[in-house]
Design an enzyme around this catalytic site. Structure first.
Site, PDB file in Angstrom:
ATOM      1  CD  GLN A  75      -3.234   0.480   2.057  1.00 54.91           C
ATOM      2  OE1 GLN A  75      -3.229  -0.618   2.600  1.00 54.91           O
ATOM      3  NE2 GLN A  75      -4.196   1.361   2.266  1.00 54.91           N
ATOM      4  CB  SER A  80       2.651  -4.274   4.200  1.00 58.65           C
ATOM      5  OG  SER A  80       1.404  -4.269   4.860  1.00 58.65           O
ATOM      6  CG  LEU A  81      -1.373  -5.624  -0.500  1.00 57.79           C
ATOM      7  CD1 LEU A  81      -2.450  -6.608  -0.091  1.00 57.79           C
ATOM      8  CD2 LEU A  81      -1.974  -4.417  -1.180  1.00 57.79           C
ATOM      9  NE  ARG A 134      -2.878  -7.811   4.889  1.00 55.19           N
ATOM     10  CZ  ARG A 134      -2.171  -6.709   4.672  1.00 55.19           C
ATOM     11  NH1 ARG A 134      -2.601  -5.821   3.775  1.00 55.19           N
ATOM     12  NH2 ARG A 134      -1.061  -6.470   5.345  1.00 55.19           N
ATOM     13  CG  HIS A 177       1.765  -3.486   9.601  1.00 58.35           C
ATOM     14  ND1 HIS A 177       1.652  -4.834   9.383  1.00 58.35           N
ATOM     15  CD2 HIS A 177       1.623  -2.882   8.393  1.00 58.35           C
ATOM     16  CE1 HIS A 177       1.460  -5.053   8.085  1.00 58.35           C
ATOM     17  NE2 HIS A 177       1.430  -3.874   7.471  1.00 58.35           N
ATOM     18  CD  GLN A 191       1.601  -8.843   6.399  1.00 55.23           C
ATOM     19  OE1 GLN A 191       0.394  -8.652   6.256  1.00 55.23           O
ATOM     20  NE2 GLN A 191       2.444  -8.908   5.392  1.00 55.23           N
TER      21      GLN A 191
END
Length: 279
Positions: free
Chosen positions: A9, A87-88, A112, A191, A239
């Protein structure tokens, strides 16, 4: 040795994927079926401004990353020795390694994005020019207890997450201490401890998925070590609240002989970080 690294992202921009949708119409149709809307229209026109809405941002990036990877492979970019994603982007790394199908990965990402997008009142900021110890010392000195370190992006670039009002208030503290401080355009404290509800709900979904054996090592954000087969569901769930250890992940791959780095993204956001980490 070669690593494919996938952006997450923040790499989105209107017009992304323009040259890819016509090349992979079958996958575009599959994406539309899973999402219930036109991925091409979202990425190219974005008339209602949804592309920066987490619920829509995450599926859009996943699809464009996936098509970009397919094009690289088809055009002869060659196989990877390692994959990793920020991340993503970790979902695209797992897709490239054969953990799940394009559609199943998109179903996970859709859920998600919806869960993380539903989180309200949180914010994030990028802190540049400080190390981890500098940030934590500043937290202690100024009695900042409700903000977490969320991303280890490079040795001198981190992201922090917490309540939006406190992220905004911390700007003065960091700038007076000499750091560069950018408040990020996100809708939640990703996060961090504030994603616990999303983590719990996502865990219920991901535990029902069957993940295939990985064909390529995928370095996880959570541990900065390759995923063990059988631990993917737990890793993806954790995560959501866990720190993105990107700097450590890159170092892990470099120390094992990776010298060629192929960023897969709508626009390069990891390559500048890569240079700082390797330096």
């Amino acid at each position: 040795m070669k690593a494919y690294i996938f952006a997450g992202q923040g790499s989105q921009s209107r017009g992304m994927g323009r040259e890819l949708f016509a090349e992979f119409p079958e996958y575009v149709a599959r994406a539309n079926d899973v999402l219930g809307y036109s991925i091409e229209e979202l990425c190219l026109s974005d008339g209602d401004g949804r592309l920066d809405n987490t619920e829509y941002t995450q599926p859009a990036i996943y699809v464009v990353n996936a098509l970009s990877y397919m094009k690289k492979v088809r055009d002869g970019s060659g196989p990877a020795d390692y994959c990793a994603g920020h991340s993503l982007g970790e979902y695209n790394a797992l897709l490239a390694a054969g953990a799940f199908s394009f559609e199943d990965g998109l179903r996970l990402v859709k859920k998600r994005g919806a869960l993380m997008g539903a989180s309200k009142g949180g914010g994030m900021a990028a802190v540049v020019g400080f190390g981890e110890n500098d940030i934590r010392e500043l937290f202690i000195k100024n009695d900042i207890v409700n903000i977490d370190v969320a991303n280890f992006n490079s040795p001198s670039q981190f992201a922090i997450a917490g309540p939006k009002t406190e992220i905004e208030a911390a700007k003065k503290v960091f700038e007076e201490a000499g750091a560069v401080y950018h408040i990020l355009r996100v809708g939640g404290a990703f996060h961090s401890r504030y994603m616990q509800e999303a983590k719990t709900e996502f865990g219920r979904l991901v535990e029902t998925f069957q993940f295939a054996r990985l064909k390529i090592p995928v370095v996880s954000n959570l541990r900065a070590l390759p995923y063990a087969n059988g631990r993917i569901a737990a890793g993806l769930t954790q995560q959501i609240t866990g720190v993105v250890r990107w700097s450590e992940s890159v170092r892990y791959m470099a120390l094992r002989g990776v010298t060629e780095w192929v960023e897969v993204a709508a626009r390069p956001v990891l390559t500048p970080l890569l240079k700082r980490i390797l330096k």
